[in-house]
Design a protein around this motif. Structure first.
Motif, PDB file in Angstrom:
ATOM      1  N   UNK A 105     -13.197  20.316  34.527  1.00 41.60           N
ATOM      2  CA  UNK A 105     -12.250  19.204  34.694  1.00 41.60           C
ATOM      3  C   UNK A 105     -12.944  17.960  35.255  1.00 41.60           C
ATOM      4  N   UNK A 106     -12.520  16.811  34.770  1.00 37.86           N
ATOM      5  CA  UNK A 106     -13.119  15.541  35.188  1.00 37.86           C
ATOM      6  C   UNK A 106     -12.953  15.338  36.695  1.00 37.86           C
ATOM      7  N   UNK A 107     -11.784  15.657  37.225  1.00 41.91           N
ATOM      8  CA  UNK A 107     -11.528  15.456  38.656  1.00 41.91           C
ATOM      9  C   UNK A 107     -12.535  16.231  39.509  1.00 41.91           C
ATOM     10  N   UNK A 108     -12.829  17.466  39.132  1.00 40.80           N
ATOM     11  CA  UNK A 108     -13.798  18.262  39.885  1.00 40.80           C
ATOM     12  C   UNK A 108     -15.178  17.631  39.855  1.00 40.80           C
ATOM     13  N   UNK A 128     -11.786  19.542  50.027  1.00 44.96           N
ATOM     14  CA  UNK A 128     -10.442  18.972  50.034  1.00 44.96           C
ATOM     15  C   UNK A 128     -10.486  17.462  50.249  1.00 44.96           C
ATOM     16  N   UNK A 129     -11.314  17.031  51.211  1.00 49.21           N
ATOM     17  CA  UNK A 129     -11.430  15.599  51.457  1.00 49.21           C
ATOM     18  C   UNK A 129     -12.018  14.885  50.234  1.00 49.21           C
ATOM     19  N   UNK A 130     -13.035  15.490  49.621  1.00 47.27           N
ATOM     20  CA  UNK A 130     -13.657  14.884  48.449  1.00 47.27           C
ATOM     21  C   UNK A 130     -12.650  14.747  47.302  1.00 47.27           C
ATOM     22  N   UNK A 131     -11.827  15.771  47.131  1.00 43.56           N
ATOM     23  CA  UNK A 131     -10.833  15.717  46.051  1.00 43.56           C
ATOM     24  C   UNK A 131      -9.810  14.615  46.309  1.00 43.56           C
ATOM     25  N   UNK A 132      -9.375  14.486  47.560  1.00 44.20           N
ATOM     26  CA  UNK A 132      -8.437  13.419  47.895  1.00 44.20           C
ATOM     27  C   UNK A 132      -9.030  12.040  47.676  1.00 44.20           C
ATOM     28  N   UNK A 133     -10.294  11.868  48.069  1.00 44.45           N
ATOM     29  CA  UNK A 133     -10.965  10.583  47.858  1.00 44.45           C
ATOM     30  C   UNK A 133     -11.098  10.283  46.367  1.00 44.45           C
ATOM     31  N   UNK A 134     -11.413  11.310  45.588  1.00 45.50           N
ATOM     32  CA  UNK A 134     -11.572  11.127  44.145  1.00 45.50           C
ATOM     33  C   UNK A 134     -10.259  10.691  43.503  1.00 45.50           C
ATOM     34  N   UNK A 135      -9.157  11.340  43.903  1.00 48.33           N
ATOM     35  CA  UNK A 135      -7.847  10.968  43.346  1.00 48.33           C
ATOM     36  C   UNK A 135      -7.503   9.527  43.687  1.00 48.33           C
ATOM     37  N   UNK A 136      -7.712   9.130  44.945  1.00 48.27           N
ATOM     38  CA  UNK A 136      -7.389   7.757  45.340  1.00 48.27           C
ATOM     39  C   UNK A 136      -8.263   6.738  44.611  1.00 48.27           C
ATOM     40  N   UNK A 137      -9.530   7.056  44.457  1.00 49.46           N
ATOM     41  CA  UNK A 137     -10.431   6.131  43.778  1.00 49.46           C
ATOM     42  C   UNK A 137     -10.035   5.960  42.312  1.00 49.46           C
ATOM     43  N   UNK A 138      -9.715   7.068  41.646  1.00 49.41           N
ATOM     44  CA  UNK A 138      -9.359   6.981  40.232  1.00 49.41           C
ATOM     45  C   UNK A 138      -8.006   6.316  40.038  1.00 49.41           C
ATOM     46  N   UNK A 176      -3.225  13.710  37.155  1.00 49.45           N
ATOM     47  CA  UNK A 176      -2.891  14.689  36.110  1.00 49.45           C
ATOM     48  C   UNK A 176      -3.835  14.546  34.911  1.00 49.45           C
ATOM     49  N   UNK A 177      -4.083  13.308  34.496  1.00 48.29           N
ATOM     50  CA  UNK A 177      -5.013  13.079  33.387  1.00 48.29           C
ATOM     51  C   UNK A 177      -6.416  13.519  33.766  1.00 48.29           C
ATOM     52  N   UNK A 178      -6.858  13.153  34.983  1.00 51.10           N
ATOM     53  CA  UNK A 178      -8.204  13.501  35.431  1.00 51.10           C
ATOM     54  C   UNK A 178      -8.382  15.005  35.611  1.00 51.10           C
ATOM     55  N   UNK A 179      -7.292  15.746  35.712  1.00 48.24           N
ATOM     56  CA  UNK A 179      -7.386  17.191  35.860  1.00 48.24           C
ATOM     57  C   UNK A 179      -7.765  17.912  34.581  1.00 48.24           C
ATOM     58  N   UNK A 180      -7.803  17.196  33.449  1.00 48.12           N
ATOM     59  CA  UNK A 180      -8.191  17.798  32.169  1.00 48.12           C
ATOM     60  C   UNK A 180      -9.707  17.758  31.991  1.00 48.12           C
ATOM     61  N   UNK A 181     -10.178  18.494  31.012  1.00 48.38           N
ATOM     62  CA  UNK A 181     -11.587  18.422  30.637  1.00 48.38           C
ATOM     63  C   UNK A 181     -11.858  17.112  29.901  1.00 48.38           C
ATOM     64  N   UNK A 182     -13.143  16.688  29.827  1.00 51.41           N
ATOM     65  CA  UNK A 182     -13.460  15.380  29.240  1.00 51.41           C
ATOM     66  C   UNK A 182     -12.937  15.174  27.824  1.00 51.41           C
ATOM     67  N   UNK A 230     -13.687   4.910  33.376  1.00 56.22           N
ATOM     68  CA  UNK A 230     -13.150   4.665  34.716  1.00 56.22           C
ATOM     69  C   UNK A 230     -13.467   5.828  35.656  1.00 56.22           C
ATOM     70  N   UNK A 231     -13.438   7.050  35.126  1.00 59.87           N
ATOM     71  CA  UNK A 231     -13.802   8.206  35.947  1.00 59.87           C
ATOM     72  C   UNK A 231     -15.274   8.146  36.349  1.00 59.87           C
ATOM     73  N   UNK A 232     -16.121   7.699  35.430  1.00 60.24           N
ATOM     74  CA  UNK A 232     -17.549   7.590  35.730  1.00 60.24           C
ATOM     75  C   UNK A 232     -17.800   6.557  36.829  1.00 60.24           C
TER      76      UNK A 232
END
Length: 483
Positions: A346-349, A364-374, A382-388, A398-400
């Protein structure tokens, strides 16, 4: 006019999300159909459906009517269809040989296709591997592949993305010539100027559905100028007090590519510096050396002489020799975002992993930061939770960018990161980068063919030509770069 390929009532669903829903599209011989819409609207999924290709694991409803081999594809991310282990000459030669005849006839076909694709210095390009080409050169090689295949329909996915103005016009001319020869062209594009020049029919997509269609004049209306970014939020205040200390510097930098005939210099005695809070925009034609220069700064191209200094301290040439702190300090955002992600995770990971690996953040902190940044870049969790494979090129770009920013870099090298975005998201990314410069001491190297974007963001503009930095100027000074 005959229909070469057709989809009817197409619905493509992946991960419980409908990325295309109820789409009907025909590609007719000798006609150019442009499919436009914001990033994530379903353009690329629709274009690939014309070839009978769908994302892995997708649920597909509707019909696709075509013949095997009738449709060629020029992708937005050209590296994804170029074998990295084979030289360009071998790649094109194999395709040319499929049409029969002797070796000389095949070679003539290759050179004709390269000329039609506006590939400069063809003999040098034939000896290189795909990774030794700029994004624009890769795009033109893939176009040459499609021309060699002799398909009756061509799906061109953002073919002018990342191209300089002269090459862009050459691609426009060639696509028009393809249509005149009776080939059906489906153009997937954000470039409304190119669509105006070429399209017989325009199809507008939004959220996976067709919301409008018709002749270009009636659908697009009169041209409306779109600013590169809001003029009062482009970070000009960051340079009001003059430049800060030099953040990154290149001294007498000379880089080479290795070929069977020896080393070919692609950068010649480059000297440049970028200060804290400053943006250097690098412009120039495709193949001028912009990407190689950026890769040298980031440690991605180690075959060079000269020095690269970060805050006055020498940086190792190779990425593998740099410490974790040095890796975090200089981040690179690729033009080909798809190739920069592992297709199985998954892109988010993958975005969150940057904060874990380079900054030592817990998961957990890294995942929260990633969600806020994206989310700040217009990409929901939800979109970022999918594979590329389930994301559009613009969404992956934008994810990159989010992934690089999570490293909290001191230097950010952006290689054509706005070229695959629609105007709204393009403006949002430029605003974000400008805001970062206002709030931090980030040094930004912004590689682009878009002079409007360079002017909106850059404090200085450097012009590259044939591997040399031939001109640098303050942004207000007129710059002529051929791009």
């Amino acid at each position: 006019m005959s229909t070469v390929v057709e989809v009817r009532d197409l619905r493509v669903e992946t991960g419980g999300r409908a990325i295309v829903d109820g789409v009907t599209l025909r590609a007719r011989a000798g006609r150019i159909t442009a499919v436009i819409g914001p990033s994530g609207s379903g353009k690329t999924t629709t274009g690939l459906a014309l070839l009978g290709e769908f994302p892995p694991g997708a649920r597909v409803a509707g019909t696709v009517r075509t013949e095997p081999g009738a449709v060629g594809y020029v992708p937005q991310h050209p590296a994804s269809v170029l074998n990295p282990g084979r030289r360009v000459g071998a790649l094109l030669g194999d395709i040319a040989a499929l049409r029969g005849g002797g070796r000389r006839e095949a070679r003539d076909r290759v050179h004709r296709a390269m000329a039609l694709a506006r590939i400069a210095e063809p003999e040098q390009i034939l000896r290189r591997f795909p990774h030794q080409l700029s994004g624009g050169q890769q795009q033109r090689v893939v176009l040459a592949q499609a021309l060699l295949l002799g398909a009756r329909a061509i799906v061109a996915d953002e073919p002018t993305t990342g191209q300089d103005a002269l090459t862009k016009q050459g691609i426009v001319t060639e696509l028009a010539a393809l249509a005149r020869r009776g080939i059906a062209v489906v153009l997937l594009s954000h470039d409304i100027d190119v669509v105006r020049q070429l399209a017989d029919e325009v199809v507008v997509m939004r959220a996976g559905r067709i919301v409008d269609r018709g002749p270009a004049g009636s659908v697009l209306g009169a041209p409306v100028p779109v600013p590169a970014a809001p003029p009062d939020r482009t970070g000009r205040a960051a340079r009001a007090g003059g430049p800060g200390p030099v953040r990154i510097e290149a001294r007498a930098l000379t880089a080479v590519h290795r070929t069977p005939r020896g080393a070919v210099e692609v950068l010649h005695d480059i000297g440049l510096s970028v200060a804290e809070g400053e943006c250097l925009a690098l412009v120039g034609r495709s193949g001028s050396g912009k990407t190689t220069l950026g890769r040298c700064l980031a440690g991605l191209h180690a075959d060079h002489r000269g020095g690269i200094l970060l805050d006055g301290e020498p940086l190792p040439r190779s990425l593998r020799s740099r410490s974790r702190a040095q890796l975090a300090a200089v981040q690179y955002v690729f033009q080909d975002a798809k190739a920069a992600f592992d297709e199985h995770r998954p892109v988010l990971d993958q975005v969150a992993r940057t904060a874990v690996r380079l900054r030592g953040a817990d998961r957990d902190r890294a995942r929260g930061e990633a969600v806020r940044m994206m989310e700040g870049l217009g990409l929901d969790a939800r979109t970022a939770g999918h594979r590329p494979g389930a994301l559009s090129g613009g969404e992956l770009q934008r994810a990159a960018l989010a992934r690089a920013l999570l490293a909290e870099p001191r230097v950010l090298v952006c290689d054509e990161i706005t070229s695959g975005l629609d105007p709204a998201n393009r403006g949002a990314v430029l605003e974000l980068l400008a805001g970062l410069r206002e709030r931090t001491d980030l040094a930004l190297v912004f590689i682009t063919h878009d002079l409007a974007a360079a002017g909106a963001l850059g404090d200085r503009i450097g012009v590259m030509d044939a591997g040399r930095l031939v001109e640098t100027a303050e942004e207000e000074a007129p710059v002529s770069s051929g791009c």
